[in-house]
Scaffold this active site. Sequence first.
Site, PDB file in Angstrom:
ATOM      1  CB  SER A 149       9.095  31.464  37.097  1.00 26.56           C
ATOM      2  OG  SER A 149      10.177  31.119  37.910  1.00 26.56           O
ATOM      3  CG  ASP A 316       9.767  38.026  41.648  1.00 29.07           C
ATOM      4  OD1 ASP A 316      10.582  37.387  42.357  1.00 29.07           O
ATOM      5  OD2 ASP A 316       9.413  37.646  40.523  1.00 29.07           O
ATOM      6  CG  HIS A 349       8.985  34.129  41.756  1.00 29.52           C
ATOM      7  ND1 HIS A 349       9.227  34.855  40.612  1.00 29.52           N
ATOM      8  CD2 HIS A 349       9.032  32.811  41.391  1.00 29.52           C
ATOM      9  CE1 HIS A 349       9.432  34.022  39.596  1.00 29.52           C
ATOM     10  NE2 HIS A 349       9.304  32.789  40.044  1.00 29.52           N
TER      11      HIS A 349
END
Length: 377
Positions: A149, A316, A349
């Site tokens: 991320s 995601d 995610h």
Amino acid sequence: MPLIAHPQSMPFSQPLPLQSGAAIRDYALSYETYGTLNADKSNAVLICHALNASHHVAGVYEDQPKSEGWWDNMIGPGKPVDTDRFFVIGVNNLGSCFGSTGPMHINPDTGRVYGADFPVVTVEDWVDAQARLLDALGIRQLAAVMGGSLGGMQALCWSLRYPERVRHAVVVASAPNLNAENIAFNEVARRAIVTDPDFHGGHFYAQGVVPKRGLRIARMIGHITYLSDDVMNEKFGRQLREGIDLKYSTQDVEFQIESYLRYQGDKFSEYFDANTYLLITRALDYFDPARAHGGNLQQALAQTQAKFLLVSFTTDWRFAPARSREIVQALLDNKRAVSYAEIDAPHGHDAFLLDDARYLNVVRAYFARIASEGAAA
């Protein structure tokens, strides 16, 4: 025997110039290390954290058996990033609220808590600060830099900002910049915080209050984006809370998903700093290495020298696989060595933090290859 973590802090007196034109001095970085640095200091791996994580990447604290690091399933003895082979470093970023200098600390120029006066920091600033820490530890080159991320953005930035210091960059569930939808989610979360009556323009510490209402909403918004629709439906569906029936109320908590989001928001508001949330989400918004090259990502990545592993997850939607493929294509266009795995995982995610055997095995195989390169050298 669990891996025992030992938090450390490194002070820096020399001012750190920031992308904004400001500078910060007399700051400290909190960090942890795992494993042993080899004789030629060639087996160091830097782990970069995402929004609400910290330097506590792996292991547990000796007096807290349930204090597992946020990536403990990934890092440790015999794990994909094997601390029997690698010297792993986790660093808490400037502006965070987990030990490194941030808005809750004293501004040496005023003698008062920074609060909203803490300077805006960027991914580039974090990478520069991390480089100073590595200098202090005597580590000239990293075997790998890795993050998921926002941490993946830092890993990518390392390959651009210090290309000669990175042999491998592992970028997981990330993107070359945020799209408009992601910036929009961040802005709604920030507005929830700054419009909380307890925010006081960011100087709420002096008032003895915390803008918990804003933090709760910010976390609820974020949490929705970290999960896939499939996972939400599987875990909660339209189920009502146990033992209740419809109340025909606009304010009561009736559905299990409502209860779950409120629980996550309440928990987050107890430990996370509001000014830190504003700083980190803004750093996410600002990251865009192609901007200086007219939006051309291939040109931006031309200066890289590292080999790359990129991993994405099919569900995601916050950092979709298409965004990772943009990076892959730009690297291939620059004739860089790139491995790419797109994992068909249902978790959205959050998959980059979870135990998916295919994902963990991809990382394990890649780091085994890095280790064998080091042995051959």
